[in-house]
Design an enzyme around this catalytic site. Structure first.
Site, PDB file in Angstrom:
ATOM      1  N   LYS A 194       0.867  -1.137  -0.202  1.00 48.03           N
ATOM      2  CA  LYS A 194       0.157   0.069   0.114  1.00 48.03           C
ATOM      3  C   LYS A 194       0.929   1.395  -0.016  1.00 48.03           C
ATOM      4  CE  LYS A 194      -1.901   3.062   1.923  1.00 48.03           C
ATOM      5  NZ  LYS A 194      -1.553   4.422   1.734  1.00 48.03           N
ATOM      6  N   GLU A 270       9.927   1.387  10.724  1.00 47.55           N
ATOM      7  CA  GLU A 270      10.630   2.399  10.522  1.00 47.55           C
ATOM      8  C   GLU A 270      10.119   3.754  10.574  1.00 47.55           C
ATOM      9  OE1 GLU A 270      13.517  -0.617   8.042  1.00 47.55           O
ATOM     10  OE2 GLU A 270      12.893   1.363   6.862  1.00 47.55           O
ATOM     11  N   CYS A 304      13.806  11.069   6.470  1.00 44.45           N
ATOM     12  CA  CYS A 304      13.752  10.525   8.084  1.00 44.45           C
ATOM     13  C   CYS A 304      14.977  10.992   8.810  1.00 44.45           C
ATOM     14  CB  CYS A 304      13.060   9.287   8.127  1.00 44.45           C
ATOM     15  SG  CYS A 304      14.273   7.985   7.453  1.00 44.45           S
ATOM     16  N   GLU A 406       9.345  16.607  15.220  1.00 47.30           N
ATOM     17  CA  GLU A 406       9.608  16.419  13.835  1.00 47.30           C
ATOM     18  C   GLU A 406       9.075  17.453  12.926  1.00 47.30           C
ATOM     19  OE1 GLU A 406       8.451  12.813  11.206  1.00 47.30           O
ATOM     20  OE2 GLU A 406      10.637  12.588  10.962  1.00 47.30           O
TER      21      GLU A 406
HETATM   22  P1  NAD Z   1       2.397   8.428   7.248  1.00 46.88           P
HETATM   23  O1  NAD Z   1       2.498   7.825   8.615  1.00 46.88           O
HETATM   24  O2  NAD Z   1       1.419   9.655   7.357  1.00 46.88           O
HETATM   25  O3  NAD Z   1       1.940   7.519   6.186  1.00 46.88           O
HETATM   26  C1  NAD Z   1       2.680   6.278   5.575  1.00 46.88           C
HETATM   27  C2  NAD Z   1       1.922   5.248   4.982  1.00 46.88           C
HETATM   28  O4  NAD Z   1       1.072   4.740   6.091  1.00 46.88           O
HETATM   29  C3  NAD Z   1       1.125   5.967   3.998  1.00 46.88           C
HETATM   30  O5  NAD Z   1       0.964   4.835   3.000  1.00 46.88           O
HETATM   31  C4  NAD Z   1       0.030   5.892   4.685  1.00 46.88           C
HETATM   32  O6  NAD Z   1      -1.433   5.900   3.802  1.00 46.88           O
HETATM   33  C5  NAD Z   1      -0.114   4.724   5.593  1.00 46.88           C
HETATM   34  N1  NAD Z   1      -1.041   4.852   6.847  1.00 46.88           N
HETATM   35  C6  NAD Z   1      -1.291   5.783   7.583  1.00 46.88           C
HETATM   36  N2  NAD Z   1      -1.915   5.447   8.625  1.00 46.88           N
HETATM   37  C7  NAD Z   1      -2.359   4.355   8.501  1.00 46.88           C
HETATM   38  C8  NAD Z   1      -3.170   3.364   9.266  1.00 46.88           C
HETATM   39  N3  NAD Z   1      -3.745   3.670  10.313  1.00 46.88           N
HETATM   40  N4  NAD Z   1      -3.268   2.151   9.061  1.00 46.88           N
HETATM   41  C9  NAD Z   1      -2.436   1.552   7.721  1.00 46.88           C
HETATM   42  N5  NAD Z   1      -1.786   2.579   6.933  1.00 46.88           N
HETATM   43  C10 NAD Z   1      -1.619   3.927   7.415  1.00 46.88           C
HETATM   44  O7  NAD Z   1       3.648   9.282   6.857  1.00 46.88           O
HETATM   45  P2  NAD Z   1       4.202   9.987   5.775  1.00 46.88           P
HETATM   46  O8  NAD Z   1       3.631  11.425   5.910  1.00 46.88           O
HETATM   47  O9  NAD Z   1       3.726   9.425   4.417  1.00 46.88           O
HETATM   48  O10 NAD Z   1       5.818   9.909   5.680  1.00 46.88           O
HETATM   49  C11 NAD Z   1       6.643  10.759   6.495  1.00 46.88           C
HETATM   50  C12 NAD Z   1       6.758  10.196   7.852  1.00 46.88           C
HETATM   51  O11 NAD Z   1       7.523   8.906   7.587  1.00 46.88           O
HETATM   52  C13 NAD Z   1       7.766  11.090   8.830  1.00 46.88           C
HETATM   53  O12 NAD Z   1       7.608  10.854  10.161  1.00 46.88           O
HETATM   54  C14 NAD Z   1       9.048  10.303   8.425  1.00 46.88           C
HETATM   55  O13 NAD Z   1      10.186  10.508   9.558  1.00 46.88           O
HETATM   56  C15 NAD Z   1       8.747   8.762   8.294  1.00 46.88           C
HETATM   57  N6  NAD Z   1       9.943   8.065   7.662  1.00 46.88           N
HETATM   58  C16 NAD Z   1      10.595   7.267   8.297  1.00 46.88           C
HETATM   59  C17 NAD Z   1      11.609   6.413   7.592  1.00 46.88           C
HETATM   60  C18 NAD Z   1      12.589   5.711   8.495  1.00 46.88           C
HETATM   61  O14 NAD Z   1      13.087   4.845   7.754  1.00 46.88           O
HETATM   62  N7  NAD Z   1      12.583   5.697   9.682  1.00 46.88           N
HETATM   63  C19 NAD Z   1      11.711   6.665   6.387  1.00 46.88           C
HETATM   64  C20 NAD Z   1      10.835   7.566   5.659  1.00 46.88           C
HETATM   65  C21 NAD Z   1       9.925   8.268   6.150  1.00 46.88           C
HETATM   66  O1  6OD Z   2      18.477   3.960   2.744  1.00 48.80           O
HETATM   67  C1  6OD Z   2      17.440   3.089   3.278  1.00 48.80           C
HETATM   68  O2  6OD Z   2      17.455   1.981   3.264  1.00 48.80           O
HETATM   69  C2  6OD Z   2      16.334   3.857   3.855  1.00 48.80           C
HETATM   70  N1  6OD Z   2      15.553   3.053   4.533  1.00 48.80           N
HETATM   71  C3  6OD Z   2      16.361   5.253   3.849  1.00 48.80           C
HETATM   72  C4  6OD Z   2      15.414   5.949   4.676  1.00 48.80           C
HETATM   73  C5  6OD Z   2      15.281   7.269   4.398  1.00 48.80           C
HETATM   74  C6  6OD Z   2      14.295   8.261   5.017  1.00 48.80           C
HETATM   75  O3  6OD Z   2      13.689   9.057   4.557  1.00 48.80           O
END
Ligand code: NAD
Ligand code: 6OD
Length: 502
Positions: A194, A270, A304, A406
């Protein structure tokens, strides 16, 4: 890297500008929910196409197809047959490099110079990397003494976990989705993906690649839609799903963990971060500025691992702030196709409102706005995009929301510090624990500080330098579990210990 060097076609004319589709059991479909929404391009606010929203029926069909493929052709392949197929997937992504690049840049607005060096090559590498791991990693064996003197032999077997739900975000859509799909498939699972509602195109395109190289129907499925009360929730709650791997915000991670608790399904999470950059007076200033420019502003700050809190030792504080300001002000905001573009827009208007609300809070909190702080003047053809200025602040209290929460935008707060102990305390004083970047030429200090930071990933004199064999993930509220190299085996396989009495 595989980035072609020829001039880029304008995204306005790109064939990637089209409707998205679910990909279920090897077929593209608009589904039966009757619901869809517009995919909006963040560069100029133009409509890219329609995206179908999956209901329970589409999610059921995708999970059913994934189960059938697991019990059928996919589950019967040898490791070599399976990994050869995934190597072909990687090759085909590279063959269609420009299609993926254009789709990714339309959905996200990010510069092609960035996506052609990071997002698309990594999208391919995430498939080849794990085929190597699967072919070479062994399991454990323990010969055991028994009272009768005859002994016993323990050995471990790994089996695929089953049907894996992959929920991914919008900031690095292909890279982060394949970071999970690559190991899941290499280890013999099937997936239902998804993707983020904001970036549906590359996940859809990957369905064409799967069909082209002959990956059996049902191994890779995609359902589009939103999170709560939509495709995301239907998928994570689905009893036919054996594990949920998620990248996204900490708040969504909590909801997903709750959903996965029904039926005791494992999660790999993550999540978000509020990552510190620590710049010691003995750093190489050039390297520290170059790295912090990237960690604060790359991908419009929507990484992130990005640095939103910068701590600079007092003797070099003024120089560092002045040089980072000069770097931010020299960055060109513009179209993805323009090779001079250093920064694109934020992902969408809702996110822009959130980021601008922090820009306002910083001023209310008494920050010195070193640069930026608002919306840039863009040419008329880009005025409908979600643009914000790269922004640097100083002078906020340590407990101000701009310093603790964040933001996920192109911005950072810079604060002076005096001692190593003080900065370690400041860096760790957060619920998050994803990443840190330490800048020092003193090798003992580098090791000492890295060992004390409560993070999953600590870079020294670099940032986002990735060896895919290493453990990736967050501590504290930044996640659960580690993926990468052999660490991916933990989540994507189930281990059985076989104990044979001799
Ligand atoms: P988000 O949590 O809003 O959404 C991420 C995904 O989850 C989307 O596909 C969304 O539709 C889905 N989703 C949201 N609520 C859900 C639920 N209740 N059940 C099932 N699916 C659900 O995040 P975003 O705004 O798309 O991305 C930004 C965030 O992601 C930031 O907080 C960032 O730090 C984090 N992020 C973390 C990493 C990592 O590797 N740690 C990497 C990239 C982004
Ligand atoms: O490099 C990766 O494997 C990874 N998961 C990066 C995440 C970036 C976050 O925005």
């Amino acid at each position: 890297m595989n980035a072609p060097s020829h001039p880029r076609r304008s995204l306005a004319e790109s064939p990637a500008r089209r409707d998205a589709a679910h990909f279920i059991n090897g077929e593209f479909t608009q589904g039966t929910s009757g619901k869809s929404y517009d995919n909006i391009c963040p560069i100029d606010g133009s409509r890219i196409g329609a995206v179908p929203e999956a209901g329970q029926a589409e999610v059921d069909a995708a999970v059913k197809a994934a189960r059938a493929a697991l019990d059928g052709p996919w589950g019967k392949l040898t490791v070599v047959e399976r990994t050869n197929m995934l190597a072909a997937v990687a090759a085909e992504i590279n063959n269609r490099f420009d299609d993926f690049l254009e789709a990714e840049c339309l959905d996200t607005g990010k510069p092609m110079s960035l996506a052609s060096h990071i997002d698309i090559p990594r999208g391919a590498a995430n498939f080849t990397m794990f085929t190597d791991v699967v072919k070479t990693v062994s399991t454990e064996t323990f010969p055991m003494a028994t009272p009768d003197g005859k002994g016993a032999l323990n050995y471990a077997l790994r089996r695929p976990r089953g049907v894996i739900a992959v929920i991914s975000p919008w900031n690095l859509p292909l890279l982060l989705m394949t970071w999970k799909v690559g190991p899941a498939l290499a280890l013999g699972n099937t997936v239902v993906v998804k993707p983020s509602e904001s970036t549906p195109l590359t996940a859809t395109l990957l369905g064409e690649v799967m069909n082209k190289v002959g990956v059996p129907k049902g191994v890779y499925n995609v359902v589009h839609g939103f999170g709560g009360n939509s495709a995301g929730q239907f998928l994570t709650q689905h009893p036919g799903v054996n594990g949920v791997t998620f990248t996204g915000s900490t708040k969504s991670g909590e909801q997903i963990m709750l959903a996965a608790s029904h039926g005791i399904r494992p999660v790999s999470l993550e999540l978000g971060g509020k990552n510190p950059g620590i710049v010691f007076a003995d750093c190489d200033m050039e390297k520290a500025i170059e790295g912090t420019m990237r960690s604060a502003f790359a991908n419009c700050g929507q990484v992130c691992l990005g640095t939103e809190r910068v701590y600079v030792q007092r003797p070099i504080f003024d120089e560092f702030v002045a040089r980072l300001k000069a770097g931010a002000e020299a960055m060109k905001l513009g179209r993805p196709e323009d090779p001079a573009t250093g920064m694109g827009p934020l992902i969408h208007e809702t996110h822009r409102k959130k980021v601008l609300s922090y820009y306002a809070k910083a001023v209310e909190g008494g920050a010195t706005v070193v640069t930026g702080g608002g919306v840039p003047d863009m040419p008329a053809d880009l005025a409908g995009g979600s643009w914000v200025q790269p922004t640097i602040w100083t002078g906020l209290a340590d407990d101000h929301p701009v310093v603790t929460e964040e933001i996920f935008g192109p911005c950072c707060h810079i604060r002076p510090f005096d001692t190593e102990e003080e900065v370690i305390h400041l860096a760790n004083n957060t619920p998050y624990g994803l990443a840190a970047a330490v800048w020092t030429e003193n090798v003992s200090r580098a090791h000492r500080v890295a060992s004390k930071l409560e993070v999953g990933i600590c870079w020294v004199n670099s940032w986002f330098l990735r060896d895919l064999r290493t453990a990736f993930g967050g501590a504290k509220a930044s996640g659960i579990g580690r993926e990468g190299g052999v660490h991916s085996l933990e989540f994507y396989t189930e281990m059985t210990n076989v104990c044979v009495k001799l």
